[in-house]
Design an enzyme around this catalytic site. Structure first.
Site, mmCIF file in Angstrom:
data_model
loop_
_atom_site.group_PDB
_atom_site.id
_atom_site.type_symbol
_atom_site.label_atom_id
_atom_site.label_comp_id
_atom_site.label_asym_id
_atom_site.label_seq_id
_atom_site.Cartn_x
_atom_site.Cartn_y
_atom_site.Cartn_z
ATOM 1 N N TYR A 232 18.370 -4.966 10.321
ATOM 2 C CA TYR A 232 17.874 -4.854 8.946
ATOM 3 C C TYR A 232 18.827 -5.528 7.965
ATOM 4 C CZ TYR A 232 16.078 -2.689 4.664
ATOM 5 O OH TYR A 232 15.563 -2.474 3.408
ATOM 6 N N SER B 55 0.803 -1.227 0.000
ATOM 7 C CA SER B 55 0.000 0.000 0.000
ATOM 8 C C SER B 55 0.835 1.276 0.000
ATOM 9 C CB SER B 55 -0.927 0.024 1.229
ATOM 10 O OG SER B 55 -0.177 0.151 2.428
ATOM 11 N N LYS C 221 18.002 -8.873 5.720
ATOM 12 C CA LYS C 221 18.035 -8.831 4.263
ATOM 13 C C LYS C 221 19.096 -9.775 3.702
ATOM 14 C CE LYS C 221 14.695 -5.906 3.510
ATOM 15 N NZ LYS C 221 13.455 -6.326 2.815
#
Length: 253
Positions: free
Chosen positions: A158, A14, A162
């Site tokens: 993070y 979104s 990843k």
């Protein structure tokens, strides 16, 4: 690229890169199921995306679910199959980063970073792959990060999560490619989104990042979406297990 008759799930679809991917699939004929977190920013982004898709005559539906919940990801796949009668493409775009040094990284922040960025991507992939295996085809695309290579992204949680995506892509490709399912990842860097603005709120400091980009500009969400659509298309049928960097040349500068 024509995706008429195809159905795609986009997690985190979104806002930011996810919204660009959702819109572009809808603009090219796909049925799009957007997974979003039911918080104010995501809800506002969803309203805007739905209006834009409706304006072009596209098809979009939505599901408010947390990727960190295996049960809710099972429900997301079930709703998609009920609504559209199939599932052909999964795009794992949900993720977040909260800048923190190793000294300030709390256990809760570490756990949430790994759970959303890595475990959440696995939960929806597991749920979607069950259907794709049964039909003998599918495309699974992860939105990773060049920070998995450079260590960038704002926090160790993070970058670690990843980097886990990169390994997951290689392992899943070996397992799923023989079953007709291509698995790849797109690794963006220095894309102008809320994530970049949150990492560096100061505009002048943020613009100095451009000096690190040989192409001479920030990337756009659409730059990433173009690569995602290519990997989801018939033109990428012989590509699997790859982590493809979209960074304007900055990662290995």
């Amino acid at each position: 690229m024509d995706f008429k008759g195809k159905t795609v799930i986009v997690t985190g679809g979104s806002r930011g890169i996810g919204a660009a991917i959702s819109y572009m699939f809808a603009a090219n004929g796909a049925n799009v199921m957007v997974d979003y977190l039911p918080v104010e920013k995501d809800i506002e982004g969803l309203k805007q995306l739905e209006q834009e898709v409706h304006n072009i005559g596209g098809v979009v539906d939505s599901f408010g679910g947390d990727v960190a919940s295996p049960e809710e990801m099972d429900q997301l796949v079930a709703k998609t199959l009920e609504r559209f009668g199939g599932l052909d493409i999964l795009v794992n775009s949900a993720g977040f980063t909260r800048p923190a040094t190793v000294e300030s990284m709390t256990p809760d922040l570490w756990k949430s970073g790994i759970e959303v960025n890595l475990s959440g991507a696995f939960y929806i992939t597991q749920a979607a792959s069950r259907h794709m295996i049964s039909q003998g085809s599918g495309k699974i695309i992860f939105i990773g990060s060049a920070g998995s290579i450079t260590g960038g992204g704002g926090s160790v949680a993070y970058s670690a999560a990843k980097a886990g995506i990169n390994g997951m892509v290689r392992a899943l490709s070996k397992e799923l490619a023989p079953k007709g399912i291509n698995v790849n990842a797109v690794l963006p860097a220095l894309i102008e989104t809320d994530l970049l603005r949150d990492k560096e709120p100061d505009v002048e400091k943020r613009n100095k990042y451009i000096q690190r980009i040989p192409i001479g500009r920030f990337g756009t969400p659409e730059d990433v979406a173009y690569m995602v659509l290519f990997l989801a298309s018939e033109y990428a049928g012989f590509i699997s297990g790859q982590n493809i960097i979209v960074d304007g040349g900055s990662t290995y500068k």
